[in-house]
Design a protein around this motif. Sequence first.
Motif, mmCIF file in Angstrom:
data_model
loop_
_atom_site.group_PDB
_atom_site.id
_atom_site.type_symbol
_atom_site.label_atom_id
_atom_site.label_comp_id
_atom_site.label_asym_id
_atom_site.label_seq_id
_atom_site.Cartn_x
_atom_site.Cartn_y
_atom_site.Cartn_z
ATOM 1 N N ALA A 163 0.861 -1.179 0.000
ATOM 2 C CA ALA A 163 0.000 0.000 0.000
ATOM 3 C C ALA A 163 0.898 1.230 0.000
ATOM 4 O O ALA A 163 1.831 1.323 0.802
ATOM 5 C CB ALA A 163 -0.900 -0.001 1.228
ATOM 6 N N CYS A 164 0.648 2.169 -0.910
ATOM 7 C CA CYS A 164 1.547 3.308 -1.076
ATOM 8 C C CYS A 164 0.799 4.630 -0.957
ATOM 9 O O CYS A 164 -0.386 4.732 -1.298
ATOM 10 C CB CYS A 164 2.233 3.257 -2.441
ATOM 11 S SG CYS A 164 3.324 1.834 -2.667
ATOM 12 N N SER A 165 1.522 5.630 -0.498
ATOM 13 C CA SER A 165 1.004 6.991 -0.482
ATOM 14 C C SER A 165 2.112 7.928 -0.937
ATOM 15 O O SER A 165 3.295 7.637 -0.785
ATOM 16 C CB SER A 165 0.526 7.388 0.921
ATOM 17 O OG SER A 165 1.629 7.522 1.796
ATOM 18 N N THR A 166 1.711 9.039 -1.517
ATOM 19 C CA THR A 166 2.668 10.071 -1.911
ATOM 20 C C THR A 166 2.139 11.423 -1.453
ATOM 21 O O THR A 166 0.933 11.680 -1.506
ATOM 22 C CB THR A 166 2.888 10.097 -3.438
ATOM 23 O OG1 THR A 166 1.621 10.120 -4.105
ATOM 24 C CG2 THR A 166 3.672 8.882 -3.896
ATOM 25 N N ASP A 167 3.062 12.275 -1.028
ATOM 26 C CA ASP A 167 2.661 13.596 -0.540
ATOM 27 C C ASP A 167 1.925 14.383 -1.617
ATOM 28 O O ASP A 167 0.987 15.132 -1.321
ATOM 29 C CB ASP A 167 3.887 14.391 -0.079
ATOM 30 C CG ASP A 167 4.607 13.741 1.091
ATOM 31 O OD1 ASP A 167 4.067 12.771 1.662
ATOM 32 O OD2 ASP A 167 5.714 14.211 1.433
ATOM 33 N N ASP A 168 2.373 14.237 -2.884
ATOM 34 C CA ASP A 168 1.783 15.021 -3.967
ATOM 35 C C ASP A 168 0.676 14.290 -4.721
ATOM 36 O O ASP A 168 0.130 14.810 -5.701
ATOM 37 C CB ASP A 168 2.863 15.485 -4.946
ATOM 38 C CG ASP A 168 3.584 14.323 -5.630
ATOM 39 O OD1 ASP A 168 3.194 13.159 -5.406
ATOM 40 O OD2 ASP A 168 4.541 14.586 -6.380
ATOM 41 N N GLY A 169 0.345 13.070 -4.300
ATOM 42 C CA GLY A 169 -0.742 12.333 -4.921
ATOM 43 C C GLY A 169 -0.437 11.736 -6.277
ATOM 44 O O GLY A 169 -1.350 11.305 -6.987
ATOM 45 N N THR A 170 0.858 11.641 -6.648
ATOM 46 C CA THR A 170 1.203 11.109 -7.967
ATOM 47 C C THR A 170 1.120 9.588 -8.039
ATOM 48 O O THR A 170 1.134 9.022 -9.127
ATOM 49 C CB THR A 170 2.622 11.557 -8.377
ATOM 50 O OG1 THR A 170 3.544 11.259 -7.314
ATOM 51 C CG2 THR A 170 2.650 13.046 -8.673
ATOM 52 N N PHE A 171 1.041 8.923 -6.886
ATOM 53 C CA PHE A 171 0.867 7.468 -6.880
ATOM 54 C C PHE A 171 0.204 7.067 -5.573
ATOM 55 O O PHE A 171 0.541 7.565 -4.502
ATOM 56 C CB PHE A 171 2.201 6.736 -7.028
ATOM 57 C CG PHE A 171 2.048 5.246 -7.202
ATOM 58 C CD1 PHE A 171 1.862 4.688 -8.454
ATOM 59 C CD2 PHE A 171 2.062 4.395 -6.103
ATOM 60 C CE1 PHE A 171 1.697 3.325 -8.626
ATOM 61 C CE2 PHE A 171 1.896 3.016 -6.262
ATOM 62 C CZ PHE A 171 1.709 2.492 -7.526
ATOM 63 N N GLY A 172 -0.738 6.132 -5.653
ATOM 64 C CA GLY A 172 -1.404 5.645 -4.460
ATOM 65 C C GLY A 172 -2.246 6.726 -3.801
ATOM 66 O O GLY A 172 -2.767 7.630 -4.448
ATOM 67 N N ARG A 173 -2.363 6.623 -2.480
ATOM 68 C CA ARG A 173 -3.163 7.571 -1.718
ATOM 69 C C ARG A 173 -2.418 8.906 -1.594
ATOM 70 O O ARG A 173 -1.221 8.929 -1.305
ATOM 71 C CB ARG A 173 -3.438 7.003 -0.325
ATOM 72 C CG ARG A 173 -4.226 7.905 0.594
ATOM 73 C CD ARG A 173 -5.653 8.128 0.105
ATOM 74 N NE ARG A 173 -6.373 6.874 0.088
ATOM 75 C CZ ARG A 173 -6.991 6.350 1.154
ATOM 76 N NH1 ARG A 173 -6.984 6.987 2.315
ATOM 77 N NH2 ARG A 173 -7.627 5.213 1.045
ATOM 78 N N ALA A 174 -3.111 9.988 -1.804
ATOM 79 C CA ALA A 174 -2.515 11.311 -1.611
ATOM 80 C C ALA A 174 -2.408 11.600 -0.113
ATOM 81 O O ALA A 174 -3.341 11.363 0.648
ATOM 82 C CB ALA A 174 -3.352 12.377 -2.299
ATOM 83 N N GLY A 175 -1.241 12.085 0.306
ATOM 84 C CA GLY A 175 -1.044 12.413 1.709
ATOM 85 C C GLY A 175 -0.020 11.514 2.369
ATOM 86 O O GLY A 175 0.744 10.817 1.703
#
Length: 265
Positions: A163-175
């Motif tokens: 499960a992935c998140s990115t600060d800028d929302g470019t992949f996975g969940r934003a945040g």
Amino acid sequence: MGLEDHRAQVISNRHLFGPLYLMELTCPFVAANIMGGQFVHMEIPDREAHILRRPFSIFARDEEAETVEILYQVLGAGTEAMATWEPGSETRMIGCIGRGWEFPYSTERALIVGGGVGAAPLYLLAQDLMDADVETDVILGASTEGALVCRARYEEACGKMPACSTDDGTFGRAGFATVLLEEALSRASEEGRPYDYAAVCGPEPFMRACAKMLADAGVPTQVSLERRMACGIGACLSCVVETASGKRRACVDGPIFEAEDILWQ
């Protein structure tokens, strides 16, 4: 096992994204003996102005090929010099140093949470958990999609996409990845199959937040703490960590600590 100084030779040194590089080196002793979470203290040759070695966690190893991999971020003069090393370059590393990850033998379901380059020190643990037939979920967070440089390796090790998140929302969940952590803990509780071990590595504010969430959920948790180090072998006391049982050295008493013991700043 006593600490020893070992010769290492660069096999490859690849730029991955932004300031992130992946170096593979031949070092038979470290490849055969390193535990997940331990680190090596690496020499920066021909740098008289930077005589102190640099601590680096081992990302991956291949015992048969006698190689180790180090994921590093160019931040200063030492790592800038490392980024210029070509195949065949030689260095020396003291290892294997510190306490590694130690999950209980009774562990049935584990959760790994990595923030940024903190994903690297957790990878060997993921492999060990899978080898022990422990159901393992992985959460990775980064600033942007390109910085999720460990994603494919975790998918290979665990047989499923983390499960992935990115600060800028470019992949996975934003945040931030803490949102994914909250969801994972809630889902595990609803399923009646809570996690019985968690490991976290990343920026210290991130680990502090994760540790609180996991403590509130009753999940025993270990964290990997990073400190500036001079000697790397426990003599200089430059890497002190405040714990419930007093001052501890990140290099030899850690870098892996029980999250509940840390007096977070």
